[in-house]
Motif scaffolding. Structure first.
Motif, PDB file in Angstrom:
ATOM      1  N   UNK A 103      -0.387  -7.077  -8.132  1.00 12.80           N
ATOM      2  CA  UNK A 103      -0.250  -7.159  -6.670  1.00 12.80           C
ATOM      3  C   UNK A 103      -0.255  -5.740  -6.115  1.00 12.80           C
ATOM      4  N   UNK A 104      -1.416  -5.290  -5.703  1.00 10.29           N
ATOM      5  CA  UNK A 104      -1.591  -3.901  -5.279  1.00 10.29           C
ATOM      6  C   UNK A 104      -1.750  -3.891  -3.753  1.00 10.29           C
ATOM      7  N   UNK A 105      -0.686  -3.491  -3.033  1.00 17.28           N
ATOM      8  CA  UNK A 105      -0.692  -3.667  -1.566  1.00 17.28           C
ATOM      9  C   UNK A 105      -1.915  -3.065  -0.863  1.00 17.28           C
ATOM     10  N   UNK A 106      -2.251  -1.825  -1.218  1.00 17.51           N
ATOM     11  CA  UNK A 106      -3.358  -1.183  -0.516  1.00 17.51           C
ATOM     12  C   UNK A 106      -4.683  -1.876  -0.828  1.00 17.51           C
ATOM     13  N   UNK A 107      -4.809  -2.339  -2.067  1.00 14.35           N
ATOM     14  CA  UNK A 107      -6.062  -2.991  -2.465  1.00 14.35           C
ATOM     15  C   UNK A 107      -6.235  -4.319  -1.744  1.00 14.35           C
ATOM     16  N   UNK A 108      -5.189  -5.124  -1.723  1.00 14.90           N
ATOM     17  CA  UNK A 108      -5.334  -6.475  -1.178  1.00 14.90           C
ATOM     18  C   UNK A 108      -5.378  -6.490   0.355  1.00 14.90           C
ATOM     19  N   UNK A 109      -5.040  -5.355   0.976  1.00 13.21           N
ATOM     20  CA  UNK A 109      -5.131  -5.284   2.435  1.00 13.21           C
ATOM     21  C   UNK A 109      -6.201  -4.281   2.893  1.00 13.21           C
ATOM     22  N   UNK A 110      -6.975  -3.777   1.947  1.00 17.60           N
ATOM     23  CA  UNK A 110      -8.000  -2.769   2.280  1.00 17.60           C
ATOM     24  C   UNK A 110      -7.400  -1.636   3.112  1.00 17.60           C
ATOM     25  N   UNK A 111      -6.258  -1.134   2.671  1.00 17.67           N
ATOM     26  CA  UNK A 111      -5.585  -0.060   3.409  1.00 17.67           C
ATOM     27  C   UNK A 111      -5.822   1.300   2.765  1.00 17.67           C
ATOM     28  N   UNK A 112      -5.778   2.313   3.575  1.00 20.89           N
ATOM     29  CA  UNK A 112      -5.969   3.686   3.111  1.00 20.89           C
ATOM     30  C   UNK A 112      -4.607   4.357   2.926  1.00 20.89           C
ATOM     31  N   UNK A 113      -4.575   5.508   2.246  1.00 18.05           N
ATOM     32  CA  UNK A 113      -3.339   6.290   2.203  1.00 18.05           C
ATOM     33  C   UNK A 113      -2.814   6.516   3.625  1.00 18.05           C
ATOM     34  N   UNK A 114      -1.495   6.392   3.777  1.00 16.58           N
ATOM     35  CA  UNK A 114      -0.906   6.646   5.091  1.00 16.58           C
ATOM     36  C   UNK A 114      -0.695   5.405   5.939  1.00 16.58           C
ATOM     37  N   UNK A 115      -1.225   4.262   5.505  1.00 22.16           N
ATOM     38  CA  UNK A 115      -1.138   3.077   6.357  1.00 22.16           C
ATOM     39  C   UNK A 115       0.048   2.172   6.039  1.00 22.16           C
ATOM     40  N   UNK A 116       0.481   2.163   4.779  1.00 23.46           N
ATOM     41  CA  UNK A 116       1.581   1.279   4.381  1.00 23.46           C
ATOM     42  C   UNK A 116       2.726   2.082   3.786  1.00 23.46           C
ATOM     43  N   UNK A 117       3.937   1.785   4.235  1.00 22.84           N
ATOM     44  CA  UNK A 117       5.143   2.323   3.599  1.00 22.84           C
ATOM     45  C   UNK A 117       5.619   1.219   2.666  1.00 22.84           C
ATOM     46  N   UNK A 118       5.648   1.495   1.369  1.00 17.62           N
ATOM     47  CA  UNK A 118       5.751   0.418   0.384  1.00 17.62           C
ATOM     48  C   UNK A 118       7.041   0.472  -0.417  1.00 17.62           C
ATOM     49  N   UNK A 119       7.667  -0.686  -0.553  1.00 20.32           N
ATOM     50  CA  UNK A 119       8.759  -0.876  -1.505  1.00 20.32           C
ATOM     51  C   UNK A 119       8.317  -2.000  -2.422  1.00 20.32           C
ATOM     52  N   UNK A 120       8.379  -1.764  -3.720  1.00 21.51           N
ATOM     53  CA  UNK A 120       8.085  -2.848  -4.653  1.00 21.51           C
ATOM     54  C   UNK A 120       9.249  -2.975  -5.631  1.00 21.51           C
ATOM     55  N   UNK A 121       9.656  -4.205  -5.849  1.00 14.52           N
ATOM     56  CA  UNK A 121      10.687  -4.473  -6.858  1.00 14.52           C
ATOM     57  C   UNK A 121      10.422  -5.840  -7.456  1.00 14.52           C
ATOM     58  N   UNK A 122      11.159  -6.193  -8.470  1.00 19.93           N
ATOM     59  CA  UNK A 122      10.948  -7.481  -9.128  1.00 19.93           C
ATOM     60  C   UNK A 122      11.239  -8.612  -8.142  1.00 19.93           C
ATOM     61  N   UNK A 123      10.233  -9.417  -7.861  1.00 21.29           N
ATOM     62  CA  UNK A 123      10.337 -10.600  -6.995  1.00 21.29           C
ATOM     63  C   UNK A 123      10.526 -10.267  -5.513  1.00 21.29           C
ATOM     64  N   UNK A 124      10.037  -9.090  -5.100  1.00 21.01           N
ATOM     65  CA  UNK A 124      10.034  -8.722  -3.666  1.00 21.01           C
ATOM     66  C   UNK A 124      11.319  -9.127  -2.947  1.00 21.01           C
ATOM     67  N   UNK A 125      12.406  -8.582  -3.435  1.00 22.04           N
ATOM     68  CA  UNK A 125      13.739  -8.977  -2.947  1.00 22.04           C
ATOM     69  C   UNK A 125      14.299  -7.959  -1.947  1.00 22.04           C
ATOM     70  N   UNK A 126      14.979  -8.492  -0.937  1.00 23.55           N
ATOM     71  CA  UNK A 126      15.735  -7.677   0.019  1.00 23.55           C
ATOM     72  C   UNK A 126      17.195  -8.123  -0.083  1.00 23.55           C
ATOM     73  N   UNK A 127      18.035  -7.376  -0.783  1.00 26.71           N
ATOM     74  CA  UNK A 127      19.437  -7.805  -0.867  1.00 26.71           C
ATOM     75  C   UNK A 127      20.053  -7.878   0.529  1.00 26.71           C
ATOM     76  N   UNK A 128      20.870  -8.902   0.810  1.00 29.65           N
ATOM     77  CA  UNK A 128      21.513  -8.986   2.128  1.00 29.65           C
ATOM     78  C   UNK A 128      22.317  -7.722   2.412  1.00 29.65           C
ATOM     79  N   UNK A 129      22.324  -7.313   3.676  1.00 27.67           N
ATOM     80  CA  UNK A 129      22.953  -6.038   4.037  1.00 27.67           C
ATOM     81  C   UNK A 129      24.404  -5.971   3.595  1.00 27.67           C
ATOM     82  N   UNK A 130      25.137  -7.093   3.710  1.00 23.23           N
ATOM     83  CA  UNK A 130      26.561  -7.043   3.381  1.00 23.23           C
ATOM     84  C   UNK A 130      26.809  -6.971   1.875  1.00 23.23           C
ATOM     85  N   UNK A 131      25.781  -7.188   1.065  1.00 24.87           N
ATOM     86  CA  UNK A 131      25.957  -7.097  -0.389  1.00 24.87           C
ATOM     87  C   UNK A 131      25.488  -5.753  -0.930  1.00 24.87           C
TER      88      UNK A 131
END
Ligand SMILES: [Zn+2]
Length: 219
Positions: free
Chosen positions: A47-75
């Motif tokens: 899953x390569x963000x720039x490739x799958x969205x045809x984006x160039x350097x500078x267009x996406x600010x990327x975070x990648x982790x196992x299973x695209x998780x966002x821990x809840x703020x309070x945790x």
């Protein structure tokens, strides 16, 4: 894999890409980045963000982790999972991005490990991390699906779960209230390369080709 392959790959990259993009790269380097979106995706190598969205350097600010998780703020503070929170704060507070994308992918190994209760015993950090996706797999499990269908439904539920977690961050919540930020939920298909896009009106994921304007329901 021999690591030399990657080093040689950089040589090819400089020859085939950098040589033809010197002005563009010089501008990016001297003027700083101004990406339009924070992209939160899975670490999966397919899953390569720039490739799958045809984006160039500078267009996406990327975070990648196992299973695209966002821990809840309070945790975040109690568990020390603060890297995603830091990226959210930087993307919003410094870079002023107007879009946050949570992008899962069908066949996600992290989600599958939860669905099949097969998180490797010698991976305690992974096991704890994936608990952030557990509510999604529990919801999907109630549907009685099996095999790949069960995993893929849990993948979709997990994207919804992480979008909800995003809204627990005050910086996200505040910008949503002011209408200056949009959240997007996507699921990427590894074989065909298309995106399924979360439609808040039907509360379902829809193949991107069914949606006239990506991110906006057709009716
Ligand atoms: Zn994955």
């Amino acid at each position: 894999m021999n690591i030399d392959k990657l080093i040689r790959g950089n040589k090819s990259f400089r020859k085939e890409y950098v040589a033809g993009a010197r002005d563009f790269l010089e501008r990016l380097a001297s003027q700083g980045q101004s990406p339009g979106a924070l992209f939160i995706g899975c670490s999966d190598s397919r899953v390569v963000p720039e490739l799958l969205t045809s984006s160039s350097p500078g267009e996406l600010f990327v975070v990648r982790n196992v299973a695209n998780i966002v821990p809840p703020a309070d945790e975040v503070r109690s568990l020390g999972d603060d890297s995603v929170g830091a990226a959210i704060e930087y993307a919003l507070g410094v870079l002023n991005v107007e879009h946050i994308v949570v992008c899962g992918h069908y066949g996600c190994g992290g989600v599958r490990a939860l669905v099949e209760a097969h998180v490797p015993a010698d991976c305690p950090n992974l096991s704890e991390w994936l608990m952030h996706a557990a509510p999604a797999t529990v919801r999907a499990g109630r549907l009685g699906l099996t095999g790949g269908e069960a995993v893929d439904r849990a993948v979709e539920e997990n994207v919804e779960e992480q979008m909800a977690n995003l809204a627990t961050y005050p910086s996200v919540h505040d910008r949503l209230e002011r209408g200056v930020l949009q959240l997007h939920g996507w699921v990427y298909d590894l074989r065909a390369g298309y995106l399924s896009i979360w439609d808040p009106h039907t509360e379902t994921f829809r193949h991107m080709d069914e949606i006239r304007e990506p991110g906006v329901p057709s009716s």
